[in-house]
Scaffold this active site. Structure first.
Site, short mmCIF file in Angstrom:
data_model
loop_
_atom_site.label_atom_id
_atom_site.label_comp_id
_atom_site.label_asym_id
_atom_site.label_seq_id
_atom_site.Cartn_x
_atom_site.Cartn_y
_atom_site.Cartn_z
CB CYS A 1 14.08 9.01 6.38
SG CYS A 1 14.93 7.92 5.24
CD GLU B 1 11.40 13.44 10.30
OE1 GLU B 1 10.28 13.04 10.66
OE2 GLU B 1 12.18 12.76 9.63
CD GLU C 1 14.34 0.95 7.73
OE1 GLU C 1 15.04 1.91 8.11
OE2 GLU C 1 14.73 -0.22 7.79
CE LYS D 1 -1.45 2.83 2.76
NZ LYS D 1 -1.24 3.95 1.83
P1 NAD Z 1 3.03 8.49 7.55
O1 NAD Z 1 3.40 7.61 8.67
O2 NAD Z 1 1.89 9.42 7.73
O3 NAD Z 1 2.67 7.64 6.22
C1 NAD Z 1 3.49 6.65 5.69
C2 NAD Z 1 2.62 5.52 5.13
O4 NAD Z 1 1.84 4.97 6.18
C3 NAD Z 1 1.63 5.97 4.06
O5 NAD Z 1 1.50 4.97 3.09
C4 NAD Z 1 0.33 6.10 4.84
O6 NAD Z 1 -0.82 5.95 4.04
C5 NAD Z 1 0.47 4.97 5.82
N1 NAD Z 1 -0.31 5.13 7.04
C6 NAD Z 1 -0.72 6.27 7.65
N2 NAD Z 1 -1.42 5.99 8.76
C7 NAD Z 1 -1.47 4.64 8.87
C8 NAD Z 1 -2.04 3.73 9.80
N3 NAD Z 1 -2.72 4.16 10.88
N4 NAD Z 1 -1.87 2.40 9.60
C9 NAD Z 1 -1.18 1.95 8.54
N5 NAD Z 1 -0.63 2.76 7.61
C10 NAD Z 1 -0.76 4.09 7.78
O7 NAD Z 1 4.36 9.24 7.16
P2 NAD Z 1 4.52 10.47 6.20
O8 NAD Z 1 4.37 11.68 7.05
O9 NAD Z 1 3.72 10.38 4.99
O10 NAD Z 1 6.04 10.23 5.77
C11 NAD Z 1 7.07 10.98 6.26
C12 NAD Z 1 7.77 10.30 7.42
O11 NAD Z 1 8.35 9.10 6.98
C13 NAD Z 1 8.88 11.13 7.98
O12 NAD Z 1 8.84 11.12 9.38
C14 NAD Z 1 10.14 10.42 7.53
O13 NAD Z 1 11.24 10.61 8.33
C15 NAD Z 1 9.69 9.01 7.44
N6 NAD Z 1 10.49 8.27 6.45
C16 NAD Z 1 11.42 7.39 6.91
C17 NAD Z 1 12.23 6.69 6.02
C18 NAD Z 1 13.26 5.71 6.51
O14 NAD Z 1 13.78 4.95 5.73
N7 NAD Z 1 13.60 5.70 7.78
C19 NAD Z 1 12.07 6.89 4.64
C20 NAD Z 1 11.12 7.79 4.22
C21 NAD Z 1 10.32 8.48 5.13
#
Ligand code: NAD
Length: 527
Positions: A298, A396, A264, A191
Site C-alpha cells: 500500500c 493504483e 487503511e 477474517k
Molecule cells: P479488497 O478490498 O478486495 O480485500 C481486502 C479484504 O477485504 C479481504 O479480506 C477481502 O476478503 C475483504 N472483502 C472484500 N470484499 C468485502 C466486502 N464487501 N465486505 C467485507 N470484506 C470484504 O482488497 P485487495 O484488492 O485484496 O487488497 C489490495 C488493496 O488493499 C490495495 O488497494 C492496497 O492499496 C490496499 N492495502 C492497503 C494497506 C494499508 O495499510 N493502507 C495495506 C495493504 C493493502
C-alpha cells in the site's frame, strides 16, 4: 517448518504442505460448512492445501466465543497482557523460518520481503508491550473547580473488534492491528484474505503459544462479500485494510450501526527527488520503494518526480539498479523480487502497462510478464512519458510499475504529487533534511519519509500510520493505533461544594458569583 513439502500427497504440487501441518493450523478456524477451498502457491500455480470455509452462523459462533473470552480478559492485569506480547515477540523471532516459508509459499514474494513482516510484528509487539501503561493507564484531567473536582479518564475496551485484512502482507496485516486491540482488553474476530489464510492462522497459533486465551482470537474463512456483513453486524469496532472501493462499503455499514472503523486503503504514492539529493541513496531507495513485494504494497511508490537538474543522473542509476535485480520463485534468500500473487494481479499489471505503451509511454526497463519464472511473474518496470489519459497515471496498479516525471519547480512537484484522490505515503530525497521536512508539511499524505522509501515511518511504531483523503480513515500504530479500540470514559468526583446556588442563595446571586469567578479564573491564566 514441520514438513513443508509432501510430494506423495499430491505429485503435481511441489510445494503441497503436509496435511497434518495444515490440519493443525485450520483447527483454529470456526468453519462448519464442510466446504473447503483450494489454496494455490503463486510460486508454481499448483495446490498448496485445502482450507475449510465458514458460514454466517460460524461468524455468529465466533463472536459468542469471543465475547465470553473478552469478559474475563478485560479483567486480566495489564502487565500480564504485556508479558504475553513480549513472549509473542520472542516466538516470532524464534520461528521466523517457519513464518517466512509459509508467507513465501502463499504469497510468492521474495524471502527478504517476507522477513520484513517478521520484523514488523516483533517491533509492534515490543512497542505496545513496553508502552502499555502510557496508553492505557487512567489519566488525571483538570477539574472544573480546582482542588474540588477530581477528574479521571479511563480507557475502557470497546469489546469485540472485527478485523478484515488483505493478502499482500499476510502475517503483518493479520496481527499488527490486533495486537493493540488485545492489549487494550478486547477480543478479536478476524477474517483474513482467502489467498493467505494459513499465514494468518499461523499468527493465531503463535498468539495462543504466547499465552493469549484461545477464544480471545477467532478466525473465520470465506469471501469478504459473504462474511463481511455478518462481522460488521456484530462487532463493536471494525479495522479494515484493503481497497478503497471495499473500504467505502464497510464505512457505510459501520455508519448504519454507529460503530467506529479505521480504514487503511489504497495509494498512488509519490517519491520526490530534489536537486540536492544523494542520487545513489535515492536510486537505492527507489528500488525498494517501487519493487518491494513486487509493488503489492500500500505504501509503495508508483510515481516519481525528479528535479530537472538531476533527472538523467538519477534515472541512469535507478535503471541500472533495477536491471540488476534478480527475480525468482524460490524459498531461499536469493531473489530481489518474487511473484505477483495471482492471475488477477498479473492481469491488472499487464493491462496498465499495455495501455500506457499503446498511448505512447516508453518502457525504460522491464515491461513484460515472465511465465518462464512462474505463472504470475512480471518484471520490475519503469515508465517514462506517462500522461493523464493513461490508466496508470492516477489509478493504483498495485504492482511493480513506476512512472517517472521531471519537474522544474518544487512547488509544482508538490502540487503534482498532491494530484488525485489518494494520500497515503510520500517520500522526499534531499540532503537538506530541514527543507525536506518543510516541504513534507505541504504533501497531503498520512506519512512522509525523508531519505527513505517507506520503512522509516512504517517501522517507527510510536508514530501514527494511515491515509488522508481516499487512502483511509483513522491510524494504526502509536497512541492513535490503540486508542481507536477504547472508549474514553470520564469519571468526575465532586467534593464539598455542589453545582448550583447554596445556602439560600438566589439564582441571580449565584449567576453573579459565577460570572465573577470566571473572570478571575481567566485573569489567573487558568485553562
Ligand atoms: P479488497 O478490498 O478486495 O480485500 C481486502 C479484504 O477485504 C479481504 O479480506 C477481502 O476478503 C475483504 N472483502 C472484500 N470484499 C468485502 C466486502 N464487501 N465486505 C467485507 N470484506 C470484504 O482488497 P485487495 O484488492 O485484496 O487488497 C489490495 C488493496 O488493499 C490495495 O488497494 C492496497 O492499496 C490496499 N492495502 C492497503 C494497506 C494499508 O495499510 N493502507 C495495506 C495493504 C493493502
Amino acid at each position: 517448518m514441520e514438513g513443508p513439502a509432501d510430494p506423495e500427497h499430491d505429485p503435481t504440487a511441489a510445494y503441497a504442505l503436509e496435511p497434518d501441518y495444515v490440519d493443525g493450523l485450520t483447527a483454529r478456524l470456526v468453519a462448519t460448512t464442510g466446504r473447503t477451498v483450494a489454496l494455490m502457491s503463486p510460486l508454481d500455480g499448483a495446490p498448496l492445501a485445502h482450507v475449510p470455509q465458514s458460514s454466517a452462523d460460524d461468524v455468529a459462533e465466533a463472536f459468542t466465543r469471543a465475547r465470553r473470552a473478552q469478559a474475563v480478559w478485560s479483567r486480566t492485569p495489564l502487565d500480564e497482557r504485556s508479558a504475553m506480547l513480549l513472549r509473542l515477540h520472542d516466538l516470532v523471532l524464534d520461528r521466523q523460518d517457519e513464518i517466512c516459508d509459509l508467507i513465501v509459499l502463499e504469497s510468492g514474494k521474495a524471502r527478504k520481503h517476507a522477513y520484513d513482516e517478521v520484523l514488523h510484528i516483533a517491533l509492534t509487539a515490543r512497542y505496545y508491550a513496553r508502552t502499555a501503561h502510557r496508553h492505557l493507564d487512567t489519566e488525571r484531567k483538570m477539574g472544573v473547580v480546582p482542588g474540588l473536582t477530581r477528574v479521571e479518564v479511563n480507557h475502557v475496551p470497546k469489546g469485540v473488534v472485527g478485523i478484515i485484512s488483505p493478502w499482500n502482507y499476510p502475517f503483518t496485516m493479520a496481527l499488527c492491528d490486533g495486537i493493540p486491540a488485545l492489549l487494550a482488553g478486547n477480543a478479536v474476530v478476524t477474517k483474513p484474505d482467502a489467498q493467505t489464510m494459513l499465514t494468518a492462522l499461523l499468527g493465531a497459533r503463535l498468539l495462543a503459544e504466547a499465552g493469549f486465551p484461545q477464544d480471545l482470537w477467532q478466525v473465520v474463512a470465506g469471501p469478504g462479500r459473504e462474511l463481511g456483513t455478518p462481522i460488521i453486524e456484530r462487532a463493536d469496532y471494525i479495522c479494515f485494510t484493503g481497497s478503497t472501493a471495499t473500504g467505502k462499503l464497510i464505512a457505510a455499514q459501520c455508519a448504519e450501526r454507529l460503530i467506529g472503523c479505521s480504514l487503511e486503503l489504497g495509494g498512488k504514492n509519490p517519491l520526490l527527488v530534489l536537486r540536492d539529493a544523494d542520487l545513489e541513496r535515492a536510486a537505492e531507495g527507489a528500488v525498494r520503494a517501487s519493487f518491494s513485494n513486487a509493488g503489492q504494497l500500500c505504501v509503495s511508490m508508483e510515481r516519481m518526480f525528479v528535479a530537472d537538474q538531476v533527472y538523467d543522473r538519477f534515472v541512469e542509476r535507478f535503471v541500472a539498479r533495477t536491471q540488476a535485480m534478480t527475480l525468482g520463485a524460490t524459498l531461499d534468500w536469493d531473489n530481489d523480487m518474487g511473484s505477483l500473487i495471482s492471475q488477477d494481479q498479473l492481469d491488472t499489471v499487464v493491462a496498465h502497462v499495455e495501455d500506457a505503451v499503446a498511448k505512447g509511454a516508453r518502457v525504460l526497463v522491464g515491461g513484460k510478464a515472465r511465465p518462464d519464472l512462474g505463472p504470475f511473474f512480471f518484471e520490475p518496470t519503469i515508465l517514462e512519458g506517462v500522461t493523464p489519459d493513461m490508466t496508470c497515471f492516477g489509478t493504483e496498479t498495485f504492482g511493480p510499475v513506476v512512472s517517472l516525471y521531471r519537474f522544474h519547480d518544487e512547488a509544482d512537484a508538490v502540487a503534482r504529487a498532491n494530484d488525485g484522490d489518494y494520500g497515503l505515503n510520500a517520500s522526499i530525497y534531499s540532503q537538506d533534511g530541514a527543507r525536506a521536512r518543510e516541504i513534507a508539511r505541504h504533501v497531503k499524505c498520512g506519512t512522509v519519509n525523508v531519505n527513505e522509501a517507506f520503512g522509516a515511518t512504517f517501522a517507527s511504531i510510536d508514530s501514527p500510520m494511515g491515509g488522508m483523503r481516499e487512502s483511509g480513515m483513522g491510524r494504526r500504530q502509536g497512541s492513535e493505533g490503540i486508542h481507536r479500540y477504547t472508549e474514553s470514559q470520564s469519571v468526575a468526583t465532586q467534593r464539598l461544594i455542589r453545582f448550583g446556588p447554596m445556602l439560600g442563595m438566589s439564582d441571580e446571586t449565584y449567576a453573579k458569583v459565577m460570572t465573577a469567578n470566571l473572570r478571575l479564573m481567566k485573569k489567573l491564566g487558568r485553562a
